[in-house]
Design a protein around this motif. Structure first.
Motif, short mmCIF file in Angstrom:
data_model
loop_
_atom_site.label_atom_id
_atom_site.label_comp_id
_atom_site.label_asym_id
_atom_site.label_seq_id
_atom_site.Cartn_x
_atom_site.Cartn_y
_atom_site.Cartn_z
N UNK A 57 0.98 -1.51 -0.08
CA UNK A 57 0.12 -0.24 -0.28
C UNK A 57 0.82 1.26 0.53
N UNK A 58 0.90 2.16 -1.17
CA UNK A 58 1.27 3.82 -0.81
C UNK A 58 0.07 4.20 -0.63
N UNK A 59 0.85 5.77 -0.46
CA UNK A 59 -0.26 6.80 -0.29
C UNK A 59 0.39 8.42 -0.65
N UNK A 60 0.47 9.29 -1.57
CA UNK A 60 0.35 10.40 -1.07
C UNK A 60 -0.70 11.44 -0.61
N UNK A 61 -0.10 12.37 0.35
CA UNK A 61 -0.94 13.15 0.91
C UNK A 61 -0.75 14.44 0.75
N UNK A 62 -1.46 15.39 0.65
CA UNK A 62 -1.13 16.72 0.39
C UNK A 62 -1.49 17.70 1.93
#
Length: 142
Positions: A57-62
């Motif tokens: 699982x990979x996430x990029x948040x801002x």
């Protein structure tokens, strides 16, 4: 300039860092659990029931100042194995499966009766040290 720099969004990467070359090298029918672990590393989580599935699982948040973080990019790589531990398939999903939920205020609703502050504070007075009949405790007359 300094004021504008303070208002910029902060990007944060969470979870597995996807390397497209390594992901493409995992081949169904050729690889097994040991080779996948050597290529992709330890999975983020594994399935608990049925045939083994490893999830990366990979996430990029801002996050803008004074706001909650939002998901900008999300990827889940699922590597499925058969009973012998050989790779059957690799599937990738993204933002289409991300579900936004909104909590119900600041409290979690529960079943039961509502108790006030004073009832919480003084509710156990008189019950400490007494035993139920037949348990042989204090006041039971054993």
């Amino acid at each position: 300039m300094a004021l504008l720099a303070g208002c910029s969004s902060i990007a944060n990467h969470r979870g597995y860092i996807v390397d497209e070359t390594l992901v493409a090298s995992v081949q169904p029918g050729l690889d097994n659990q040991q080779s996948v672990r050597g290529t992709l590393g330890q999975p983020t989580m594994t399935s608990m029931f049925g045939d083994p599935v490893w999830y990366y699982v990979s996430s990029i948040t801002g996050q803008s100042p004074f706001r909650q973080p939002t998901i900008a990019q999300h990827t889940v790589l699922a590597v499925r194995f058969d009973g012998a531990g050989n790779v059957v398939s690799t599937d990738r999903t993204g933002m289409e499966l991300v579900e936004n939920i909104s909590p119900n205020g600041d409290e979690t609703p529960t079943l039961g009766r509502e108790r006030g502050f004073l009832e919480d504070l003084f509710g156990n007075i008189g019950t400490v040290g007494t035993a139920l009949p037949g348990t042989g405790g204090a006041g039971g007359g054993g």
